[in-house]
Design an enzyme around this catalytic site. Structure first.
Site, PDB file in Angstrom:
ATOM      1  N   GLY A   1       0.833  -1.209   0.000  1.00 18.89           N
ATOM      2  CA  GLY A   1       0.000   0.000   0.000  1.00 18.89           C
ATOM      3  C   GLY A   1       0.861   1.250   0.000  1.00 18.89           C
TER       4      GLY A   1
ATOM      5  N   SER B   1      -0.236   5.556  -0.954  1.00 23.25           N
ATOM      6  CA  SER B   1      -1.179   6.445  -0.267  1.00 23.25           C
ATOM      7  C   SER B   1      -0.886   6.469   1.232  1.00 23.25           C
ATOM      8  CB  SER B   1      -2.603   5.904  -0.506  1.00 23.25           C
ATOM      9  OG  SER B   1      -3.562   6.663   0.201  1.00 23.25           O
ATOM     10  N   GLY B   2      -1.260   7.540   1.869  1.00 24.35           N
ATOM     11  CA  GLY B   2      -1.300   7.620   3.335  1.00 24.35           C
ATOM     12  C   GLY B   2      -0.033   7.164   4.034  1.00 24.35           C
TER      13      GLY B   2
ATOM     14  N   GLY C   1       1.529   4.266   4.106  1.00 22.10           N
ATOM     15  CA  GLY C   1       2.485   3.481   3.333  1.00 22.10           C
ATOM     16  C   GLY C   1       3.398   4.376   2.516  1.00 22.10           C
TER      17      GLY C   1
ATOM     18  N   LEU D   1      -4.162  -7.224  -3.236  1.00 24.23           N
ATOM     19  CA  LEU D   1      -4.264  -8.208  -2.154  1.00 24.23           C
ATOM     20  C   LEU D   1      -5.531  -9.055  -2.207  1.00 24.23           C
ATOM     21  CD1 LEU D   1      -2.862  -5.922   0.662  1.00 24.23           C
ATOM     22  CD2 LEU D   1      -1.836  -8.085  -0.064  1.00 24.23           C
TER      23      LEU D   1
ATOM     24  N   ASN E   1       1.021  -3.011   5.374  1.00 20.66           N
ATOM     25  CA  ASN E   1       0.351  -1.748   5.670  1.00 20.66           C
ATOM     26  C   ASN E   1      -0.985  -1.592   4.944  1.00 20.66           C
ATOM     27  OD1 ASN E   1       0.273   1.394   6.067  1.00 20.66           O
ATOM     28  ND2 ASN E   1       0.272   1.059   3.856  1.00 20.66           N
TER      29      ASN E   1
ATOM     30  N   THR F   1      -8.737  -8.991   2.069  1.00 24.01           N
ATOM     31  CA  THR F   1      -7.710  -8.016   1.679  1.00 24.01           C
ATOM     32  C   THR F   1      -6.700  -7.799   2.802  1.00 24.01           C
ATOM     33  OG1 THR F   1      -9.359  -6.878   0.339  1.00 24.01           O
ATOM     34  CG2 THR F   1      -7.363  -5.640   0.885  1.00 24.01           C
TER      35      THR F   1
ATOM     36  N   SER G   1      -5.206  -2.103  14.173  1.00 20.77           N
ATOM     37  CA  SER G   1      -5.888  -0.864  14.543  1.00 20.77           C
ATOM     38  C   SER G   1      -6.529  -1.036  15.914  1.00 20.77           C
ATOM     39  CB  SER G   1      -6.992  -0.558  13.529  1.00 20.77           C
ATOM     40  OG  SER G   1      -7.781   0.526  13.984  1.00 20.77           O
TER      41      SER G   1
ATOM     42  N   TYR H   1     -23.801  -8.584   8.271  1.00 19.35           N
ATOM     43  CA  TYR H   1     -22.623  -7.789   7.925  1.00 19.35           C
ATOM     44  C   TYR H   1     -22.747  -6.409   8.550  1.00 19.35           C
ATOM     45  CZ  TYR H   1     -19.295  -4.925   5.399  1.00 19.35           C
ATOM     46  OH  TYR H   1     -18.263  -4.068   5.106  1.00 19.35           O
TER      47      TYR H   1
END
Ligand SMILES: NC(=O)c1ccc[n+]([C@@H]2O[C@H](COP(=O)([O-])OP(=O)(O)OC[C@H]3O[C@@H](n4cnc5c(N)ncnc54)[C@H](OP(=O)(O)O)[C@@H]3O)[C@@H](O)[C@H]2O)c1
Length: 309
Positions: A39, A42-43, A45, A87, A113, A134, A161, A183
């Protein structure tokens, strides 16, 4: 950077809530080290890759497509090598494993990540709820495919997290991995993040007797693209909370980078970190029997996937 950081000190590591990835690597030369970051476009990673490359590491950056990975690698400069790794597609993950192996890379650290969060509707990959596939199954295939490429004291870091606390009380819903019965966006994100923790725990147990380590981290709460699946009102609230409560991306990347590369974390394994220090996850994240069961069930899932192309 937020107001909140002014009320949080540093911990035993010498770093804390307000530390950035640049600060936790200050003075370290990573010349000769190779770190894989998933990853990378972005962000957290992207920031981890930028800082690791800044300190001289060769970074293998993976993204869903080679184009995204290439653009990210070019943007950070230094020695950043792009790889495609979607992934949720085992054939893409296996191709990434093969490409890394062909490159002859020896990995000093592997930072799992990449992640997706709180999908509004249930989606599946190969019959498994998509966030679990994922965030957990995809990384399981990647890491296991590269285990023999890990250096003698190599480190695996898995981005979990604090939201692992939102996983169902029962932990992992082994009898409903596809979320057929019910879900919830956050419950299933939480389940995938609990799976990240349990994966690191069991990998650490499998590393026993070696100098290799496996740990999980909570990076903090950071306004990144991760929040893209949230309803507009939630994003608006996050925007308001940012200056008060949230970490910057530079701070968010610190804990994963610290655990992956800092000498102070070299001997710690099977642990959970937040704010660059040891933290305590919910009780069942420390349950070795649950971790072992998840590993075995994931092996069964992987064995049932279509064969490599
Ligand atoms: N931000 C937070 O507040 C927070 C809090 C706790 C934990 N975390 C964890 O930190 C990690 C990084 O999050 P972030 O904030 O940096 O989020 P981000 O900016 O959205 O980055 C996530 C990365 O994962 C990639 N990704 C998503 N689905 C993928 C897939 N199917 N295959 C391959 N790559 C995929 C994204 O690629 P695309 O850009 O192509 O989609 C992106 O590169 C995640 O594991 C997240 O769970 C974040």
């Amino acid at each position: 950077m937020s107001l909140y950081q002014h009320f949080k000190g540093t911990g035993p590591s010498g770093f804390g809530y307000g530390s950035t990835a640049e600060q936790v690597t200050e003075g370290l030369s990573l010349q000769g080290k190779t770190v894989l970051v998933t990853g990378c476009n972005s962000g957290l990673g992207l920031e981890a890759m930028r800082v690791l490359a800044l300190r001289g590491a060769r970074v293998l950056g993976t993204a869903r497509t080679l184009e995204k990975a290439k653009a990210a690698c070019v943007s950070v400069g230094g020695q950043a090598v792009p790889f495609a790794c979607e992934l949720s597609d085992p054939s893409s993950v296996r191709a990434c494993v093969e490409a890394v192996r062909r490159g002859g890379h020896r990995l000093d650290a592997l930072i799992c990540n990449a992640g997706v969060m709180a999908l509004a509707r249930r989606e599946q990959a190969f019959g498994v709820e998509l966030q679990l596939f994922t965030n957990h199954v995809g990384h399981f295939i990647l890491v296991n495919g590269l285990l023999d490429r890990l250096a003698e004291a190599g480190r695996v870091v898995v981005l979990s997290s604090h939201a692992h606390n939102m996983a169902p009380k029962a932990g992992i819903l082994f009898d409903d991995l596809g979320a057929e019965r019910s879900y919830t966006p956050w419950g299933h994100y939480g389940q995938s993040k609990l799976a990240n923790l349990l994966f690191a725990k069991e990998l650490s147990r499998r590393f026993s007797g070696t100098r290799k380590t496996a740990n999980a981290v909570h990076p903090g709460v950071i306004m990144s693209n991760l929040w893209r699946h949230m309803p507009g009102i939630a994003s608006f609230a996050m925007g308001l909370a940012g200056p008060l409560l949230l970490k910057s991306v530079a701070q968010g990347a610190a804990t994963g980078v610290y655990v992956a590369i800092h000498p102070g974390a070299a001997a710690t394994t099977g642990a959970y970190f937040a704010d660059c220090n040891l933290a305590r996850p919910r009780a069942d994240a420390d349950d070795p029997a649950l971790a072992r069961r998840l590993w075995e069930v994931t092996e069964e899932i992987v064995a049932g996937l279509p064969a490599a192309r």
